[in-house]
Design a protein around this motif. Structure first.
Motif, short mmCIF file in Angstrom:
data_model
loop_
_atom_site.label_atom_id
_atom_site.label_comp_id
_atom_site.label_asym_id
_atom_site.label_seq_id
_atom_site.Cartn_x
_atom_site.Cartn_y
_atom_site.Cartn_z
N PRO A 92 0.85 -1.19 0.00
CA PRO A 92 0.00 0.00 0.00
C PRO A 92 0.88 1.24 0.00
O PRO A 92 1.80 1.36 0.81
CB PRO A 92 -0.78 -0.11 1.32
CG PRO A 92 -0.62 -1.51 1.75
CD PRO A 92 0.68 -2.01 1.19
N ILE A 143 0.29 4.22 0.87
CA ILE A 143 0.22 5.06 2.06
C ILE A 143 1.11 4.48 3.16
O ILE A 143 1.70 5.20 3.96
CB ILE A 143 -1.26 5.22 2.53
CG1 ILE A 143 -1.38 6.33 3.57
CG2 ILE A 143 -1.83 3.93 3.06
CD1 ILE A 143 -1.20 7.71 2.99
N MET A 144 1.25 3.13 3.16
CA MET A 144 2.12 2.50 4.14
C MET A 144 3.59 2.85 3.85
O MET A 144 4.36 3.13 4.77
CB MET A 144 1.92 0.99 4.08
CG MET A 144 2.70 0.24 5.12
SD MET A 144 2.87 -1.48 4.65
CE MET A 144 4.34 -1.41 3.67
N PRO A 184 -1.04 9.07 -3.04
CA PRO A 184 -0.83 9.03 -1.58
C PRO A 184 0.57 9.44 -1.17
O PRO A 184 0.74 10.10 -0.15
CB PRO A 184 -1.10 7.56 -1.22
CG PRO A 184 -1.74 6.96 -2.40
CD PRO A 184 -1.35 7.74 -3.59
N SER A 208 -11.62 -3.30 5.62
CA SER A 208 -10.61 -3.67 4.64
C SER A 208 -10.78 -5.11 4.19
O SER A 208 -10.74 -5.42 3.00
CB SER A 208 -9.21 -3.48 5.23
OG SER A 208 -8.83 -2.13 5.14
N GLY A 243 -4.73 -2.33 0.03
CA GLY A 243 -3.88 -1.14 0.07
C GLY A 243 -4.46 0.06 -0.65
O GLY A 243 -3.88 1.14 -0.62
N PHE A 269 -5.99 3.32 -1.79
CA PHE A 269 -6.21 4.56 -1.03
C PHE A 269 -6.94 5.59 -1.87
O PHE A 269 -7.88 6.24 -1.40
CB PHE A 269 -4.85 5.12 -0.58
CG PHE A 269 -4.95 6.41 0.17
CD1 PHE A 269 -5.34 6.42 1.49
CD2 PHE A 269 -4.67 7.61 -0.48
CE1 PHE A 269 -5.44 7.61 2.18
CE2 PHE A 269 -4.78 8.81 0.21
CZ PHE A 269 -5.16 8.81 1.54
N PRO A 294 -5.90 1.81 5.10
CA PRO A 294 -5.09 2.91 4.57
C PRO A 294 -5.68 4.29 4.89
O PRO A 294 -4.94 5.23 5.18
CB PRO A 294 -5.09 2.65 3.06
CG PRO A 294 -5.34 1.20 2.92
CD PRO A 294 -6.26 0.84 4.05
N LEU A 305 -5.07 5.02 8.44
CA LEU A 305 -3.65 5.31 8.59
C LEU A 305 -3.36 6.77 8.24
O LEU A 305 -2.65 7.48 8.97
CB LEU A 305 -2.91 4.38 7.64
CG LEU A 305 -1.49 3.98 7.94
CD1 LEU A 305 -1.19 2.67 7.26
CD2 LEU A 305 -0.56 5.03 7.48
N GLU A 306 -3.97 7.22 7.15
CA GLU A 306 -3.72 8.59 6.72
C GLU A 306 -4.29 9.58 7.75
O GLU A 306 -3.71 10.62 8.02
CB GLU A 306 -4.35 8.82 5.35
CG GLU A 306 -3.81 10.03 4.60
CD GLU A 306 -4.60 11.30 4.84
OE1 GLU A 306 -4.06 12.39 4.66
OE2 GLU A 306 -5.79 11.19 5.25
N GLY A 323 0.30 0.67 10.08
CA GLY A 323 1.10 0.31 8.90
C GLY A 323 1.64 -1.11 9.02
O GLY A 323 1.69 -1.86 8.04
N LEU A 370 -1.00 -3.56 8.13
CA LEU A 370 -1.11 -3.59 6.67
C LEU A 370 0.03 -4.40 6.06
O LEU A 370 -0.17 -5.20 5.15
CB LEU A 370 -1.04 -2.17 6.13
CG LEU A 370 -2.34 -1.51 5.70
CD1 LEU A 370 -2.06 -0.12 5.18
CD2 LEU A 370 -3.04 -2.33 4.64
#
Lengths: 437, 583
Positions: free
Chosen positions: B127, B129-130, B236, B379, B520, B522, B538, B541-542, B556, B559
């Motif tokens: 992902p 964003i991860m 992302p 998810s 993943g 986003f 994700p 997470l953001e 993260g 993920l």
């Protein structure tokens, strides 16, 4: 089952794979209604029929049209008189064996053989297991059922493919170069086995190969193909002895092809010619290009033969033929290397001692054998191949290349000859039309 | 032995299959029609909505929004030019970082080489964003880099919200891609060709330049073009590492959506989509011409990284490899390691506090707050939904694209278009179209955010299923199907009995791809996730990222665990028959 292919053509875009491509028309356009010739063939019930020709001659295309994998551009395929237009492969009851086996890699040998039985009951009231067992027996692999196709050798895989194709009891067996991926020795053994199984089951078989020796060895009848057309159809002996076209003469076995102009023609009695006497069997006359009239067509006039003298580059060559030859015609004929006699083995031979072994009874002084006409040619050895049981020697004579077979190697300048009755007339052309010379 | 000719019963059965049940005969056509309908609803209608919104304002057709975008110096220079510029830099960086990798992978032998080669597929399932979190944990004010610099008594650096951070993160993603395609090309260079050149008098260097390089260039070009396409539409990573100060088109479209300025967003998105489609079209045309060589080549033997004798040449090569290994470690391993480390430490001490925070937030969090368990549940739920839609779709399209029929090229292009259209645009279209509702025959049809998210994920995922399955299907010997059909199987039956079992590995790998992409995803999810009900990991997470790095890294890590699992599945099945999909 009787298979008929009637005036069939196949084109891929502008490329014609089967049938005439339309001479004089560079685009090679395909019009459904045009009178361009297609391929016509008949295969009798139970017959082992072979299509042979160089790659690209249209033999595999023909097989694919019969199997229903491709549709003809024009013409009709019939099974027992029934039109096959639009019938998908699964509706045709044919068995197909490909060169590369095409065994299903995720199924065991037995499951491969049984696959066709998912869609049809086994013939003869057998259960599926019994049917698979009897087919594996038939191809001499009784214990292979539980194995993976990948564990088998090439020859074994091909026999499994054959068993799989035969399992549902097909009306027609189609073999597409089934042995081309195998080595020579195995090929000879397997082709005997295939022929044996075929005649045991009596299943009509269409066999495709590029190997003319294989075609002659296994077939009831052979069709020689070239450039999308059939050159000749006949039993193997006839194809070999009496090639109908230059192409067949050169493609099937080794051959020496000559052409020359007629000097004289004389009618002789039939008993005078070797064609009707001696080792010549009563065969049907040569079928001409593109016409497949089936076996046993009308015989020609067997009582009459012609003694023709042909001028080949200044040498007078006496021939015997049943074809009528115009006095000023142009003749193409061929003589098999094994019919050529070495009269003088040159420097390499031991005094020409092998000559008499080849053709006893020849009068060396006159070149006449058993009272027939013969000709002697002075040639030079250009190359030789030792084949084990004999030697194939390439000669140059009058700017032409000749091939002879002899037990002993030849070299230097040699004398070779052949008998007029051993020559086969391929083509006779009248020169009477103006401008043809 | 005597085998009897077929009995009448078998003949009747044959006749029955000859007529064939209409449905079975047309099964493939029917499934294709359904797939096309789904594709229209999930992709073409939403994207069409965006394109229409770009030219229709308040019910009137107008070019005003497009003209605004295309004449504004701000959009052209600050947004589009910057987007292209950072994509170009990222491409150069990716090629520079990827090529030595290809050299090492193709020409040297060392323990773990195969594993390393497999790992080059990993970025695809990571992902983004991860990865961004990993880079924040590495280059942030209190990140690993500054900790190391601090320990060494050096001044701290501020890399976050700068162009280099974005470019390095993009290289993290795309250098493995460049390395992958180039390695494949290098391995397909026939050793006999090089030996022939040498025997004709060429020096090793000359043979490399004359024989190897020309065969590598197309692969490098393919890798570079793909990198440019991907980084042009990157969202992302730029959002997390660049913020709105360094905004690409995607980030700016997102900010317009957040401000509910849909017409402006649509106009920007339309221009971006046209550019992306054009780039992808060029790429596909080029790639199509390059296919199909190198089969059956005998590859050059690999050298050991630990040579038997140390000449100057050998030593130099090993020093280069060593240096490269350090760079690889810094770019690829450190960000992930930093993320894991940060999630497990606070103030330099080992702690599970951040994970505990996630659990606590779950227990005590207010309904408007982002709670971890719904994110994980959503998810997994959306991932499952994506599998249900994307796998059948991808397989059907793989079957269609490997068959010959008129208009196949057009079908190929239409089904691969989702690869070229950014998730943000699809998400925006689904939001404006299906989620806000469509008037059909006087009834207002609406779908929930969750369904729209599954649709968006499926659109992003099915091309990967298709590209995992299609090469395997295409490599199957057509005579297998012909054999089955001559034995009595219909086309559909042959597909089920023969083809699908033989490409099962590709289907599993494609499914793992699809799942990983959904987990993943986003770009479209962030647009479609409604407030507090349908956010995913994700997105959560953001939302944590802005405030709390610790919990964000903990998320993260969760993920990372899920996507690593997917990678193992892809790795286990994807290479089974020797071919990785189209990537």
């Amino acid at each position: 089952m009787r298979l008929s292919i009637e005036n069939v053509r196949k084109a891929y875009g502008d490329t014609v794979a089967l049938g005439e491509s339309g001479d004089g028309d560079p685009g090679g356009r395909v019009d459904e209604g045009s009178d361009l010739g297609g391929v016509t063939l008949d295969v009798d019930h139970g017959e082992f029929f072979t299509l042979v020709g160089p790659s690209g001659c249209g033999k595999t295309t023909t097989l694919r049209l019969v199997a229903g994998f491709d549709a003809p551009t024009a013409g009709t395929v019939r099974f027992d008189g029934r039109r096959m237009d639009g019938v998908p492969p699964e509706g045709r009851n044919v068995g197909v064996v490909f060169q590369n086996y095409a065994l299903f890699p995720h199924l065991s040998v037995a499951e491969n053989v049984a696959y066709g039985l998912r869609f049809a009951d086994p013939p003869g009231g057998e259960t599926r297991e019994e049917r698979v067992g009897s087919l594996l027996d038939l191809v001499d692999l009784p214990d292979a059922g539980g194995r993976d196709p990948a564990e088998l050798s090439g020859g074994q895989r091909q026999r499994v493919a054959l068993a799989r194709a035969l399992a549902p009891g097909p009306d027609l067996l189609l073999l597409d170069e089934p042995m081309s991926a195998l080595d020579a020795r195995l090929r000879e053994r397997l082709r005997l086995q295939i022929k044996e199984i075929q005649s045991e089951l009596g299943v009509t078989t269409l066999y495709v190969t590029h190997d003319q020796e294989e075609a002659l060895a296994v077939s009831d009848r052979v069709a020689v193909m070239s450039a999308g057309a059939i050159e000749q159809v006949g039993v193997p002996r006839e194809i070999y002895r009496r090639p109908a076209t230059r192409f067949v003469a050169a493609f099937v076995g080794d051959n020496n092809v000559f052409e020359g102009t007629v000097r004289s023609v004389r009618t002789v009695g039939d008993d005078d010619g070797r064609d009707a006497a001696g080792d010549a069997s009563p065969e049907s006359p040569v079928e001409t290009k593109g016409v497949g009239s089936g076996r046993g067509g009308a015989r020609g006039d067997g009582t009459r033969a012609y003694a023709v003298t042909v001028d080949v580059d200044g040498t007078a060559v006496p021939l015997r033929t049943r074809e009528s030859v115009p006095p000023d015609g142009r003749v193409t004929f061929c003589v098999r290397p094994e019919r050529m006699t070495v009269l003088d083995a040159g420097d390499g031979g031991d005094g020409g001692s092998g000559v008499d072994a080849v053709r006893p009874g020849r009068d060396e002084r006159t070149g006449r054998v058993d009272g027939h006409d013969a000709v002697t040619l002075d040639a030079t050895v250009s190359n030789a191949e030792f084949l084990g049981d004999s030697t194939r020697t390439y000669l140059r004579w009058n700017g032409r290349e000749l091939t002879v077979r002899s037990p002993d190697p030849l070299s230097g300048d040699v004398q070779v000859g052949f008998d007029g009755v051993d020559a086969h007339v391929i083509d006779v052309e009248s020169r009477s039309e103006p401008g043809s010379e | 032995m005597r085998v009897d000719p077929p009995d009448p019963v078998a003949r009747v059965r044959r006749r029955a299959s000859e007529t064939g049940s209409w449905v079975e005969r047309h099964a493939l056509t029917l499934v294709a029609a359904v797939t096309a309908a789904v594709l229209v609803v999930m992709f073409y209608f939403p994207v069409g909505t965006v394109l229409v919104e770009a030219v229709v304002v308040d019910g009137r057709v107008t070019a005003a929004p497009l003209v605004d975008v295309l004449t504004s110096e701000f959009y052209l220079v600050d947004i589009f030019w910057f987007t292209a510029y950072q994509a170009l830099l990222s491409t150069v960086a990716s090629v520079a970082l990827g090529l030595p990798g290809a050299w090492v992978l193709a020409r040297f032998d060392f323990p773990g080489r195969e594993t390393l080669r497999s790992l080059t597929i990993l970025p695809f399932v990571m992902p983004s964003i991860m990865v961004a979190i990993g880079f924040v944990a590495t280059f942030g004010r209190n990140g690993t880099l500054n900790a190391v610099l601090g320990a060494a008594g050096l001044p701290r650096v501020e890399l976050l919200f700068t162009l280099p951070a974005i470019v390095i993160a993009h290289a993290f993603y795309n250098a493995p891609l460049v390395a992958r395609v180039t390695t494949a090309a290098w391995e397909s260079v026939d050793a006999s060709a090089i030996e022939t050149a040498r025997s004709l008098g060429a020096s090793p260097t000359r043979a490399f330049v004359d024989v190897v390089v020309p065969q590598l260039l197309p692969a490098i070009a393919i890798g570079a073009t793909l990198t440019f396409v991907f980084t042009f539409a990157s969202f992302p990573i730029v959002l997390a590492l660049g913020g709105f100060q360094l905004a690409t088109v995607e980030v700016f479209v997102y900010s317009r959506i957040q401000n509910l300025a849909y017409a402006e967003a649509a106009a920007l998105a339309a221009v971006e989509t046209v550019i992306s489609l054009g780039l992808t079209y060029l790429y596909l045309r080029y790639e199509g011409r390059q296919r199909g060589d190198g089969q059956g080549a005998r590859p050059q033997p690999r050298r050991s990284v630990w040579p038997a004798s140390w000449g100057l040449r050998e030593a130099a090569a090993r020093v280069a490899i060593g240096g490269y290994a350090v760079v690889v470690l810094a770019v690829f391993v450190v960000p992930i390691a930093s993320m894991v480390l940060t999630s497990l430490t606070a103030g330099g001490e080992f702690t599970l506090d951040h994970y505990r925070f996630l659990l606590e937030r779950q227990r005590t969090g207010a309904s408007y707050q982002v709670r971890p368990l719904p994110a994980i549940r959503n998810s997994l739920l959306f991932g499952g939904g994506t599998l249900l839609v994307a796998v059948p779709m991808g397989v059907v399209l793989a079957v269609l694209t490997t068959r010959r029929f008129r208009g196949r090229a057009a079908v190929d292009a239409l089904t691969m278009a989702p690869l070229a259209v950014s998730g943000l645009v699809v998400g925006l279209g689904l939001l404006r179209g299906l989620v806000f509702g469509v008037e059909v025959f006087g009834t207002r049809l609406r779908v929930t955010g969750g369904l729209a998210i599954v649709a968006a994920h499926a659109v992003g995922a099915y091309p990967f299923v298709t590209r995992s399955v299609a090469p395997l299907l295409g490599n199957l010997d057509s005579r297998l199907v012909e054999s089955a059909r001559s034995l009595g199987a219909t086309r559909a039956r042959a597909l089920l009995d023969i083809e699908l079992p033989l490409v099962a590995a590709g289907v599993v790998a494609g499914a793992a791809f699809a799942f990983a992409i959904s987990i993943g995803e986003f770009d479209s999810t962030v647009v479609l996730a409604e407030g507090s009900t349908s956010y995913t990991m994700p997105v959560a997470l953001e939302r944590y990222l802005g405030r709390r790095l610790g919990p964000a890294t903990a998320m993260g890590c969760v993920l990372l665990a899920v996507t690593s699992l997917s990678f193992v599945v892809i790795e286990r099945f994807g290479d089974r028959y020797g071919g990785q999909g189209g990537f």
